[in-house]
Design a protein around this motif. Sequence first.
Motif, PDB file in Angstrom:
ATOM      1  N   LYS A  99       0.812  -1.213   0.000  1.00 48.35           N
ATOM      2  CA  LYS A  99       0.000   0.000   0.000  1.00 48.35           C
ATOM      3  C   LYS A  99       0.846   1.264   0.000  1.00 48.35           C
ATOM      4  O   LYS A  99       0.479   2.274  -0.608  1.00 48.35           O
ATOM      5  N   GLU A 100       1.971   1.219   0.701  1.00 42.47           N
ATOM      6  CA  GLU A 100       2.759   2.428   0.883  1.00 42.47           C
ATOM      7  C   GLU A 100       3.670   2.723  -0.297  1.00 42.47           C
ATOM      8  O   GLU A 100       3.864   3.887  -0.663  1.00 42.47           O
ATOM      9  N   SER A 101       4.227   1.659  -0.928  1.00 43.48           N
ATOM     10  CA  SER A 101       5.204   1.877  -2.002  1.00 43.48           C
ATOM     11  C   SER A 101       4.677   1.496  -3.382  1.00 43.48           C
ATOM     12  O   SER A 101       5.418   1.568  -4.361  1.00 43.48           O
ATOM     13  N   GLY A 102       3.400   1.065  -3.479  1.00 44.02           N
ATOM     14  CA  GLY A 102       2.848   0.689  -4.774  1.00 44.02           C
ATOM     15  C   GLY A 102       3.383  -0.622  -5.305  1.00 44.02           C
ATOM     16  O   GLY A 102       3.465  -0.819  -6.517  1.00 44.02           O
ATOM     17  N   SER A 103       3.738  -1.529  -4.409  1.00 48.98           N
ATOM     18  CA  SER A 103       4.332  -2.807  -4.811  1.00 48.98           C
ATOM     19  C   SER A 103       3.261  -3.856  -5.081  1.00 48.98           C
ATOM     20  O   SER A 103       2.254  -3.916  -4.373  1.00 48.98           O
ATOM     21  N   ILE A 104       3.513  -4.709  -6.085  1.00 44.98           N
ATOM     22  CA  ILE A 104       2.696  -5.901  -6.209  1.00 44.98           C
ATOM     23  C   ILE A 104       3.072  -6.854  -5.079  1.00 44.98           C
ATOM     24  O   ILE A 104       4.144  -6.746  -4.474  1.00 44.98           O
TER      25      ILE A 104
END
Length: 490
Positions: A99-104
């Motif tokens: 959620k914080e870094s836009g990671s899958i």
Amino acid sequence: MNTHNQNFLDAERWTGRAFISDWEPTGGGTIEVTDPANGTVLASVAFGGPEDIAWAAAGARAAQKSWAKTLPAERARIFNKAAELLEENGDELAQWIMKESGSIRAKAMIEIEHGALFIRHAATLATAPTGMFLPSMDGRTNYARRVPHGVVGVISPFNFPLVLSVRSIAAALALGNAVVHKPDPRTPISGGIIIARIFEEAGLPKGVLNIVPGGADAGEALCSDPNVAMISFTGSARGGARVGEVCGRHLKRVQLELGGKNALIVLDDADLDIAASNAAWGAFLHQGQICMATGLILVDEKIEQALTARLVAKAQRLPAGDPSTDRVALGPIISDSQVASIQKIVDEAVAQGARLLAGGTHDGRCYAATVLAGVRPGMLAFEEEIFGPVACIASFKTDEEAIELANRSEYGLAAGVISANLGRAITVGDQLNVGQLHINDQTVNGGPYAPFGGRGKSGNGTRVGGPADIEEFTQWQWVSVKDAATPYPF
């Protein structure tokens, strides 16, 4: 991963607070942390300024001496416990990284796995031999030993916030230093609070680790604080140059791991399907927001068309979107300004004659996997780190030309060479000016056991990981011992 506790992070403990010996409010107030995919507010954390950095650094210096005297086996026990806590709570903690870094999810779980490996590696550093006996000229005993610097300041980026923070924090702590860490204010939970919580629960003494999210003024204060002996910085070349400047003025040791324009050289005998797979992974993983990303694909002109077609097909099958709600291969770019920067480089390359064969568009912060062919020296797409999901293809006629094109860069972080002829690939690779060379692999590789870093604009020749940790986070002390004092002629 086990998930025995779905509230390990315990937001009530740290909301609006920083980890300065304990969970404390800061003079800098608070900031909201948002999801880059949709703008949702995730949490509120403390935001530290220079005065908070000074507070943390003074406390760290006071705590460091007793920590350095802690038995190595006890330090190792704390680190192994911290690694266990990270693994056991991995499912919960990975959600914050997503959620914080836009990671899958797959990338977030890689951070959990590799973060635990870095911490376990640090446990071995605590008990590693760190000295040697020296020859004697006059009968006295001489030996040299590695001793801690004192307080190490760590500054980390947003893209791999957990791994790129904990790799320096854990090594520095294990070798007897105290740490003041400034995570990127966009990822203070993944890059800071998770680390504080696992070490807090593992029994690290108070004051030894301090984590203060903050902006550029907090980073500058960390670099100039008299209680801080060393800075370990991971980030952009521009930011690293500023860190190096301030640390130099204050005569601090500085370790810089910066960006890269990393070349993947594909020779004419390579398996095209495998080469395209490597190129796609290196260029598009985590939206290209990786210092080791394959920023330039150099391909022999005899196979350029065939390889390009395969890469375009892969790009068109990689959906971009919100990792928390969609099944996507690419998540969001970290900020609107970074999206604009990516678009500017793509548009300029096309205007200068490059061929846009896939992507080149975005929906909000979700940038499509992009393929640019016909990229040439002089274009920003050829010269500069894009930090976006853009595969830049340039061709060459000979192996010598490939080497020359790869070495044009001011950066020197990573390179890969793919060929069916291992000897030929090694011969090419041996002539590349990089800190990390991968034969028959793409450029995105990392782990706790290898010395990681670059040269040129990619760093100052320093390294993190493996045998380099002792070199970076300690310094030599020479000790000479006489059985008794003796007189001198004066």
